[in-house]
Design a protein around this motif. Structure first.
Motif, PDB file in Angstrom:
ATOM      1  N   GLY A   1       1.635 -15.493   1.613  1.00 41.85           N
ATOM      2  CA  GLY A   1       0.657 -14.412   1.667  1.00 41.85           C
ATOM      3  C   GLY A   1      -0.666 -14.756   2.303  1.00 41.85           C
ATOM      4  O   GLY A   1      -1.498 -13.874   2.519  1.00 41.85           O
ATOM      5  N   GLY A   2      -0.898 -16.034   2.587  1.00 37.75           N
ATOM      6  CA  GLY A   2      -2.143 -16.429   3.238  1.00 37.75           C
ATOM      7  C   GLY A   2      -2.119 -16.086   4.718  1.00 37.75           C
ATOM      8  O   GLY A   2      -1.135 -15.544   5.239  1.00 37.75           O
ATOM      9  N   PRO A   3      -3.188 -16.404   5.438  1.00 39.51           N
ATOM     10  CA  PRO A   3      -3.232 -16.121   6.878  1.00 39.51           C
ATOM     11  C   PRO A   3      -2.148 -16.904   7.626  1.00 39.51           C
ATOM     12  O   PRO A   3      -1.902 -18.074   7.339  1.00 39.51           O
ATOM     13  CB  PRO A   3      -4.632 -16.581   7.293  1.00 39.51           C
ATOM     14  CG  PRO A   3      -5.422 -16.642   6.027  1.00 39.51           C
ATOM     15  CD  PRO A   3      -4.456 -17.002   4.956  1.00 39.51           C
ATOM     16  N   LEU A   4      -1.513 -16.271   8.570  1.00 39.77           N
ATOM     17  CA  LEU A   4      -0.528 -16.937   9.422  1.00 39.77           C
ATOM     18  C   LEU A   4      -1.251 -17.893  10.358  1.00 39.77           C
ATOM     19  O   LEU A   4      -2.274 -17.544  10.948  1.00 39.77           O
ATOM     20  CB  LEU A   4       0.251 -15.895  10.222  1.00 39.77           C
ATOM     21  CG  LEU A   4       1.321 -16.410  11.178  1.00 39.77           C
ATOM     22  CD1 LEU A   4       2.441 -17.116  10.417  1.00 39.77           C
ATOM     23  CD2 LEU A   4       1.877 -15.258  12.014  1.00 39.77           C
ATOM     24  N   SER A   5      -0.727 -19.108  10.503  1.00 42.18           N
ATOM     25  CA  SER A   5      -1.364 -20.097  11.372  1.00 42.18           C
ATOM     26  C   SER A   5      -0.785 -20.041  12.777  1.00 42.18           C
ATOM     27  O   SER A   5       0.377 -19.664  12.977  1.00 42.18           O
ATOM     28  CB  SER A   5      -1.169 -21.508  10.810  1.00 42.18           C
ATOM     29  OG  SER A   5       0.181 -21.922  10.951  1.00 42.18           O
TER      30      SER A   5
END
Length: 311
Positions: A225-229
């Motif tokens: 769920g965090g930012p996509l790298s």
């Protein structure tokens, strides 16, 4: 900062870097690179002249001093492209010094950068760009991840976005309309059209995204769920290009190159493409005319009867 740099030069450098950040919106990476390049130059001049150089002394740098600095840089193994970049940073600093201190800086500004062969962007052929979007959109068993990767690729190719720009989109940019306001390098804003396939691809991903989409949250999400790298996107493309038999140059940025090159091939106006890409200088965009010409010559050499006869 090097102790060889005088306090006055150190203060001037700090003020200059601050002005670049506030007036020109230079990124932290650009500021760090400029600082590193100019400190290296100032340190050399201190060694070359036998002590730290104050502002007045910097205004007395002559042509022979500049040649000595550039020769030392080349002897240390610095390539022509990197030296040209360093010289550009030094000249920019000196122009600012000239305006602020009234220095005579002609010898510095007249120093000629070494010539180097500018590498051309390596776009994908149109069928390969489409195949890449299809490949990244089918290689993960998790439907939402596959849809996410396809949506990112479609934005890169369909809108000419940098990967950092695509990954910086938030829920506040949704739903995607006919245009998108993008903040690019140096904080420069531009408006880019959003083609229907891009809107469709993003919506297909959002429809099955398992994470909540709230104001301020990134559109493209990692597994938890965090930012996509950017690295995750790169790895997805690496896997796809190996499956498709494409070269290592098939990177996320190559999709942006493909966008520009294919638009130009279809008769797109160079100035319009410059605006779409967010290039500050037309000369940066003009490199795509060289790509187009190079590809045209490859087709000519392969297809023209006289060219075939020579081979």
């Amino acid at each position: 900062m090097s102790l060889a740099v005088s306090p006055a030069a150190r203060a001037a450098l700090a003020d200059w870097l601050s002005s670049l950040k506030s007036l020109r919106g230079a990124s932290p990476a650009t500021i760090a690179a400029y600082q590193r390049d100019v400190v290296d130059y100032l340190s050399f001049m201190a060694e070359h002249q036998g002590g730290p150089q104050g502002i007045a002394a910097l205004g007395e740098v002559g042509t022979s001093d500049m040649r000595a600095w550039m020769a030392r840089e080349r002897a240390s193994g610095l390539g022509a492209r990197s030296l040209a970049r360093k010289l550009s940073a030094v000249k920019t600093f000196y122009r600012w010094l000239a305006e602020r201190e009234g220095l005579e800086v002609t010898p510095v500004l007249s120093a000629r950068a070494p010539k180097y062969q500018r590498s051309l962007p390596r776009p994908l052929p149109e069928d390969a760009a489409r195949a890449m979007i299809g490949a990244v959109g089918s290689q993960d068993e998790r439907a939402w991840v596959a849809a996410r990767d396809a949506a990112v690729m479609t934005l890169l190719y369909g809108c000419g976005l940098r990967i950092s720009e695509a990954l910086s989109l938030t829920a506040d940019d949704l739903p995607l309309g006919d245009t998108l306001r993008i903040t690019g390098k140096g904080g420069k804003e531009r408006i880019v059209p959003v083609i229907a396939p891009a809107r469709t691809a993003v919506q297909a991903y959002l429809d099955i995204l398992p994470h909540p989409m709230e104001s301020g949250t990134p559109v493209f999400r990692a597994i938890r769920g965090g930012p996509l790298s950017a690295r995750t996107v790169q790895k997805s493309m690496e896997q796809a290009r190996m499956a498709l038999g494409l070269p290592a140059s098939a990177t996320p940025h190559a999709m942006r190159h493909s966008f520009a090159t294919h638009l130009l091939s279809a008769g797109g106006d160079l100035r319009a493409i410059q605006d779409l890409l967010g290039h500050a200088s037309l000369s940066t965009t003009q490199v795509y005319t060289a790509v187009d010409t190079a590809r045209l010559m490859e087709v000519y050499d392969a297809a023209h009867p006289r060219a075939r006869a020579k081979s």
